[in-house]
Design a protein around this motif. Sequence first.
Motif, PDB file in Angstrom:
ATOM      1  N   VAL A 107       2.582   2.106  -3.245  1.00 39.14           N
ATOM      2  CA  VAL A 107       1.419   2.742  -4.309  1.00 39.14           C
ATOM      3  C   VAL A 107       1.210   4.379  -3.921  1.00 39.14           C
ATOM      4  CG1 VAL A 107      -0.972   2.569  -5.213  1.00 39.14           C
ATOM      5  CG2 VAL A 107       0.313   0.558  -4.869  1.00 39.14           C
ATOM      6  N   ILE A 108       1.156   4.329  -2.657  1.00 35.51           N
ATOM      7  CA  ILE A 108       0.660   5.790  -2.197  1.00 35.51           C
ATOM      8  C   ILE A 108       2.151   6.485  -2.495  1.00 35.51           C
ATOM      9  CG2 ILE A 108       0.548   7.370  -0.342  1.00 35.51           C
ATOM     10  CD1 ILE A 108      -1.202   5.033   1.004  1.00 35.51           C
TER      11      ILE A 108
ATOM     12  N   GLU B 220      -6.180   2.002  -1.424  1.00 42.55           N
ATOM     13  CA  GLU B 220      -5.022   2.064  -2.291  1.00 42.55           C
ATOM     14  C   GLU B 220      -5.549   2.448  -3.730  1.00 42.55           C
ATOM     15  OE1 GLU B 220      -3.104  -1.484  -1.581  1.00 42.55           O
ATOM     16  OE2 GLU B 220      -1.527  -1.074  -2.875  1.00 42.55           O
TER      17      GLU B 220
ATOM     18  N   ASP C   1      -8.085  -1.525   3.102  1.00 41.80           N
ATOM     19  CA  ASP C   1      -7.072  -0.500   2.659  1.00 41.80           C
ATOM     20  C   ASP C   1      -6.725  -0.568   1.293  1.00 41.80           C
ATOM     21  OD1 ASP C   1      -6.018   0.179   5.275  1.00 41.80           O
ATOM     22  OD2 ASP C   1      -4.504  -1.392   5.442  1.00 41.80           O
ATOM     23  N   THR C   2      -6.960  -1.738   0.655  1.00 45.79           N
ATOM     24  CA  THR C   2      -6.681  -1.885  -0.709  1.00 45.79           C
ATOM     25  C   THR C   2      -7.825  -1.098  -1.682  1.00 45.79           C
ATOM     26  OG1 THR C   2      -5.921  -4.168  -0.315  1.00 45.79           O
ATOM     27  CG2 THR C   2      -6.257  -3.639  -2.589  1.00 45.79           C
TER      28      THR C   2
ATOM     29  N   ASN D 130      -5.264   2.168   8.143  1.00 41.19           N
ATOM     30  CA  ASN D 130      -6.292   2.630   7.486  1.00 41.19           C
ATOM     31  C   ASN D 130      -6.506   4.132   7.280  1.00 41.19           C
ATOM     32  OD1 ASN D 130      -9.686   2.187   7.073  1.00 41.19           O
ATOM     33  ND2 ASN D 130      -8.381   1.351   5.638  1.00 41.19           N
TER      34      ASN D 130
ATOM     35  N   GLU E  46      -3.901   9.870   3.347  1.00 39.69           N
ATOM     36  CA  GLU E  46      -3.283  10.113   2.110  1.00 39.69           C
ATOM     37  C   GLU E  46      -4.296  10.530   0.792  1.00 39.69           C
ATOM     38  OE1 GLU E  46       0.179  10.511   1.060  1.00 39.69           O
ATOM     39  OE2 GLU E  46       0.124  10.807   3.194  1.00 39.69           O
TER      40      GLU E  46
ATOM     41  N   PHE F  62      -1.675  -5.202  -8.287  1.00 38.25           N
ATOM     42  CA  PHE F  62      -0.704  -3.890  -8.692  1.00 38.25           C
ATOM     43  C   PHE F  62       0.501  -4.401  -9.371  1.00 38.25           C
ATOM     44  CE2 PHE F  62      -3.392  -3.094  -5.112  1.00 38.25           C
ATOM     45  CZ  PHE F  62      -3.904  -1.762  -5.361  1.00 38.25           C
TER      46      PHE F  62
ATOM     47  N   THR G   4       0.740  -1.258  -0.023  1.00 35.52           N
ATOM     48  CA  THR G   4       0.089  -0.120   0.014  1.00 35.52           C
ATOM     49  C   THR G   4       1.078   1.348   0.062  1.00 35.52           C
ATOM     50  OG1 THR G   4      -1.512  -1.427   1.319  1.00 35.52           O
ATOM     51  CG2 THR G   4      -1.967   1.089   1.056  1.00 35.52           C
TER      52      THR G   4
ATOM     53  N   VAL H 177      -3.946   5.733   5.135  1.00 34.33           N
ATOM     54  CA  VAL H 177      -4.419   5.494   3.705  1.00 34.33           C
ATOM     55  C   VAL H 177      -5.396   6.725   3.539  1.00 34.33           C
ATOM     56  CG1 VAL H 177      -5.594   4.021   2.025  1.00 34.33           C
ATOM     57  CG2 VAL H 177      -3.673   2.955   3.578  1.00 34.33           C
TER      58      VAL H 177
ATOM     59  N   VAL I 126      -6.485   5.876  -3.990  1.00 28.68           N
ATOM     60  CA  VAL I 126      -5.178   6.750  -4.231  1.00 28.68           C
ATOM     61  C   VAL I 126      -4.767   6.788  -5.840  1.00 28.68           C
ATOM     62  CG1 VAL I 126      -2.737   7.049  -3.522  1.00 28.68           C
ATOM     63  CG2 VAL I 126      -4.557   6.524  -1.839  1.00 28.68           C
TER      64      VAL I 126
END
Lengths: 119, 173, 229, 495
Positions: A86-87, C66, C62-63, D134, D140, C129, A83, D137, C69
Amino acid sequence: MSFLQNYAYYTGAFGLILIGLFIMMTKRNYIKIIIGLSILETGVNLFLIAVGYISGGTAPIFSRSGITAEKMVDPVPQALVLTAIVIGVAVLGMALALAIRLHKHFGTLNLLEIREQRW
Amino acid sequence: MNAKDVPHQGSFRSSLYLFIILMIIWLVLTNSLKTEELLSGLIISLLLTHFLSANYRELGLPRLRLKRAANFIAYVFVLLSEIIKANFDVAYRVLHPKMPIRPGIIIIKTSLKQDIAKVILANSITLTPGTFTLDIKDDALLIHWINVKSEEEGEAAKRISERFEKYLKVVFE
Amino acid sequence: MKKGVSIILLLILLWGVVAALSEMPFGKAKLEVAGHYTDYGKEDTGAANIVTSVVLGYRGFDTLGEVTVLFLACIGLAVVLSTLKKQGCGARQTPSLILNTGFRFLFPLILLFGTYVFMHGHLSPGGGFQGGAVIASGFVLMYLSVPKIKRLNHFVSTLFESVGGLIFLVIGLIGLKLGSQYFLNNFLPNGEFNTLLSAGIIPVIYIAIGFKVGSELSKIIDVLLEESE
Amino acid sequence: MNEIMNLNPVLLIAVPIGLAMLVPILGLMSSKIVKWVPVVGFLFNSVVSLAVLPRVLNQPIIVKIAGFAPPFGINLVAGPVGMFLAALIAVSGFLVAVYSLDYIHEGAAEKYHILFLLLLSGATGVVLTGDIFNLFVFFEILCISSYALVAYLGNRSGIEAAVKYLIQGAIGSSLLLIGIGLLYGQFGTLNMADLAQNITSFSEPSVFVPMILMVTGLGIEAAIFPLNAWLPDAHSSAPSSISAVLSGIAIEVGLYAVIRVVFTICHVTGSFFVFLVAIAVVTVLIGEMSAFGQKNIKRMLAYSSIGQIGLILFAFSLATEFGVSGGLFQMLSHTLGKVLLFLSAGYMIYRTGSMEISSFEGVGKKMPWTALFFTIGTLSIIGLPPFAGFSSKFLIIKAALAKGDLLYILLMGIVLLGTVIEGTYFFRVVQVIYFKESNNKTEPEGPPVSGLISMSVFAILVVLIGLFPNAILKILTTAASELLNNLEYIRSVLG
């Protein structure tokens, strides 16, 4: 000294983190700052991976028989790093796009010469 | 030598080549003969072949013949042995205290016609340490050589490209 | 002056981190949560790759963030670069024959490899990914080798991008409606362990992500390249 | 109604993200329809969050994502604090989206709406999530969309501000991630409740260092002194509707995350709060004094936000029930007031074509409604009765006095001095708007209906909350007890 021996991974990771932060704090060329950011992110990712290390551990994949759960390294940091990478890519992409715009507008990437806004 | 100059023939053959290459790679990657793996590989290969066979048509791949295949396999072994030999040669030059090198850029001519053949030749030259293909212009290869033994075109070609070229010529013509 | 201050700040940071790390176990056995993942991840999600079972199973939310994002980066890049006036396209060197031919030969193979990586995310190291990134690298090769040929079709890439993300969300919402009322709940059967058709919704999501990431990264490169020309 | 009440709070995050991903497809079909997407999305969010809010006051809703019980899976904690802030975000987001219908007419409007949706869904994610990674994330998502939106207009100042913001924001998120990594290495869990349960004392280096790193990282987004250098540039260069959201919501979400780390995860007590109070007082003074000298209206408002953040942090750092609920109340009144100010300033800038305060001469006559809304916002931010700002500031003063310590009373005096400065510079603007005759004869017309609607709703909310503060005080006290009592939080999450 024993700290360095036991924590070689951490030493490397934090070395990168500190180098990256130092570049970002002292350099005034935007591209150099982006490079610093990239180093910083790499360091943070390495640090996260090192957190999940287990002595003599294997990759957490049941690809062959005979791999037991005890011998696997911690999968959570790897997922987090996925993660975080990717960020990081997203932030770097934005930074580079802004660099293109910055150069078109001001003709320079030196942030000291760019003073449109003041306190 | 634009790719478009090559006549568009053998579109079925190029599609077949692409499909077979894709299927082989899929099998190597998955390393299994389960039905669902084979089926998905088949579907993906067919789709890719359908959309991208134009890419292969312009490569100018020749008809498959036993002689060509045998030569190609022989070529792979020649390439491997050349790479090993050149490795030792470069290592010797690097480790030698006097560094007996004489770097320079030379041009050699090739008689190969197909783009793919020229590219394979160029890549083989690049893969052998000490020589590096910078560019291809028509039938001329621009090569950086770590130890230029001869500036004369034919001589250089003999030393660098001929050992590969004779196999490639059989394979592609 | 500036260097002095930053060195002092960094030394303080280093000192604090050393203090914190010296109390931290290193290379020891996993703690409760990670141990649970490696012990029960197989049964809970059906994926042989425990990292995948964490990424899309336990921490699937989370994914989702992601994926968002990356989508965001794509849109943000386009916003930042959109209002630039188009200048005359600088003449670009025609790519060499090696690059061009190499692209023709390798492009289908790169796409195949990318597809393999994202389809086998639950069995091997890889996933949406990574596979998407491999596919995007194929497109980068295309941009380098065939200039001025029509670029990525914007209609198609937009479609992949949006539909890929929406499939992820819709699967999540189906999980919310079916059965146990949890978002991103696995509503498909786990199947036989360590085969392609296993791990329930994970391969489906990863395929969607693979397409999405591939088209997004290609688009990012596309937008950046358009500016530099 | 009952069905809405039973909806899953995860929809508050999933629906806006889904709509944002739908926008490119809709944009291919029709460009007219796109600008209504955020309106629909945040209308949905407002309805759901307001409907669920009464339910969570008694018992927080723990949403287990994918059905894994915490600490193994990610969970959302729709407690009083989270739902209160989510409702605030949703309602202001809805009204700003209505305002944007006509305000955004240049640039890539389709992408503006996507970024706006994602900005606020990121904010909602931060306030609702129960997992520290989380939170990172979603944080962000919030940050990256703000970088892009600050650069949205594409002018010189916008790009420069976005560059500064991005550099500092990226350092901040890296520090946050290091802090998370240190905590994970120590306790082997990422769930906030589980972390809170395992952390016994915040003063050990293994907890204190990550906490400082996380507070610093989040503090950059919250613009706490001395991490606020990016804020005035960024907030003044964005389109006004975005300045409103960044000033009214984004920095408060950052502050919420700081508070969550300090109160819930690390359960800080004692002397650290004195440190926070000191920082807060400095933040107030720096913000208000810098705002005082500004000639540019948006920069003035941005500096005023720094001052307000200082005030909110001051209230939280009192660490009493009064103080924390006062801080939450101040968040509410600051959001409503500051968004109202930015929105009305947006049309004043648009019609006069300048951001200089001096160019607003005579606006009071030409754009009476906008000027009125601006004045209401001003009065509320300064804290005059009967507006929302009065009740919240009053609550904070009461909380500081209830501490009974001379130090706190002294510091409160300094904060009140900041408020006096605030009053001075805001009244100067109001004076220019109403009592100066304009030289140019052109008639700037008022804002379009969509702008008027959204601004008037904000104004009505400001007045209503000012008149009936007791109506929401119950929510605030419940929320305050959730923040102060982390055992309760741990019990409700881990069961």
